[in-house]
Design an enzyme around this catalytic site. Structure first.
Site, PDB file in Angstrom:
ATOM      1  N   LYS A   1      -0.493  -0.923  -4.110  1.00  0.00           N
ATOM      2  CA  LYS A   1      -2.143  -0.090  -4.352  1.00  0.00           C
ATOM      3  C   LYS A   1      -1.877   1.437  -4.559  1.00  0.00           C
ATOM      4  CE  LYS A   1      -4.844  -2.362  -0.978  1.00  0.00           C
ATOM      5  NZ  LYS A   1      -5.781  -1.377  -0.632  1.00  0.00           N
TER       6      LYS A   1
ATOM      7  N   ASP B   1       0.835  -1.192  -0.190  1.00  0.00           N
ATOM      8  CA  ASP B   1      -0.280   0.339  -0.091  1.00  0.00           C
ATOM      9  C   ASP B   1       0.860   0.983  -0.200  1.00  0.00           C
ATOM     10  OD1 ASP B   1      -2.255  -0.788  -0.542  1.00  0.00           O
ATOM     11  OD2 ASP B   1      -2.822  -1.122   2.063  1.00  0.00           O
TER      12      ASP B   1
ATOM     13  N   GLU C   1     -13.910  -3.235  -1.387  1.00  0.00           N
ATOM     14  CA  GLU C   1     -14.226  -3.303   0.155  1.00  0.00           C
ATOM     15  C   GLU C   1     -15.625  -2.474  -0.003  1.00  0.00           C
ATOM     16  OE1 GLU C   1     -10.832  -2.021   2.739  1.00  0.00           O
ATOM     17  OE2 GLU C   1     -12.551  -2.268   4.293  1.00  0.00           O
TER      18      GLU C   1
HETATM   19  O1  KIV Z   1      -4.267  -2.209   4.348  1.00  0.00           O
HETATM   20  C1  KIV Z   1      -5.460  -3.662   4.235  1.00  0.00           C
HETATM   21  O2  KIV Z   1      -4.945  -3.867   5.178  1.00  0.00           O
HETATM   22  C2  KIV Z   1      -6.938  -3.179   2.785  1.00  0.00           C
HETATM   23  C3  KIV Z   1      -6.966  -4.137   2.599  1.00  0.00           C
HETATM   24  C4  KIV Z   1      -8.263  -4.155   3.102  1.00  0.00           C
HETATM   25  C5  KIV Z   1      -7.311  -4.537   1.789  1.00  0.00           C
HETATM   26  O3  KIV Z   1      -6.064  -2.187   2.041  1.00  0.00           O
END
Ligand code: KIV
Length: 262
Positions: free
Chosen positions: A113, A83, A182
């Site tokens: 992501k 992320d 989500e």
């Molecule tokens: O940060 C995370 O764990 C996520 C998931 C909920 C998809 O983005």
């Protein structure tokens, strides 16, 4: 060989489900990889499950890099996605390129992501994918917008559902290789999944997505509070507490270590 984004897109065409879980350190990543998880997400949820924050907002890019590098060292086969944390990509496309570039260069993971689907984010995704950085999108409930959205289900009204569908289509056209959906209604997730050529990875989005993701702390029963759609497959809080109490008792009773051990 690490799985590629191209293979995952192929799996959608074949109807093969994509198993995704989050990880925040080497040990958990090694176990997930050996158990055959396809995508390991170094989610910014680690801010809450590993660092004790109450939202995902405080985690920094440097902290994400530290955790992602550890996760990557534990993985042989899974595609590792990291992320981009809050405010490491929203300021400008060049900030996003700089942050995503650091993630790929400094950790060895295969993709990033980022959250949201409004036109500025779609443009960022297009720029990142043009220069060869694989991007996973994330629409519906986007936890980096918790102060605006709360943790409520998104896409319930017709207008919201239409907007989320349009965002998913735009992200797909911008070159994203997959999209997390989500906490949206199952029928909306099914509609998006049927409409776009890239895999949808659902969390609280019903059974018709191309894959599913859970936060591993929820699956393992390690979270103090899990969302209503998550399932705990084991209660590790109980297992760990029992083991620690047993150890403490044996130390206090001078049973551990046994007297014949060195
Ligand atoms: O940060 C995370 O764990 C996520 C998931 C909920 C998809 O983005």
């Amino acid at each position: 060989m690490v799985l590629t984004t191209g293979q995952l897109i192929q799996w959608k065409q074949e109807g093969r489900a994509i198993v995704t879980l989050t990880a925040w350190d080497y040990g958990i990543a090694r176990l997930l990889d050996e158990a055959g998880v396809d995508i390991i997400l170094v989610g910014d949820s680690l801010a809450m499950v590993a660092l004790g924050h109450s939202t995902t907002l405080p985690v920094t890019l440097d902290e994400m890099l530290h955790h992602a590098a550890a996760v990557r060292r534990g993985v042989k086969r899974s595609l590792v996605v990291c992320d981009l944390p809050f405010l490491s990509y929203q300021e400008s496309t060049s900030q996003a390129i700089h942050s995503a570039g650091r993630v790929l260069k400094e950790t060895g993971v295969g993709a990033v992501k980022l959250e949201g689907g409004h036109p500025a984010i779609v443009e960022t995704v297009a720029q990142l994918t043009t220069i060869g950085i694989p991007v996973m999108g994330h629409v519906g409930l986007t936890p980096q917008s918790v102060h605006r959205l709360g943790y409520r289900q998104q896409g319930k009204s017709e207008t919201d559902a239409e907007r989320i569908l349009a965002e998913a289509i735009a992200l797909s056209q911008a070159g994203a290789f997959a999209i997390v959906l989500e906490h949206i209604p199952a029928n909306l997730a099914a509609q998006i999944t049927a409409k776009i050529p890239i895999p949808t990875i659902g969390i609280g989005a019903g059974p018709d997505c191309d894959g599913q993701v859970l936060v591993s702390a929820d699956l393992l029963g390690l979270s103090s509070k899990k969302p209503p759609f998550a399932k705990a497959y084991v209660n590790l809080q109980e297992v760990i507490t029992k083991a620690v109490r047993e150890y403490a008792m044996e130390v206090r009773d001078r049973q551990f270590p046994p007297s014949n051990s060195s």
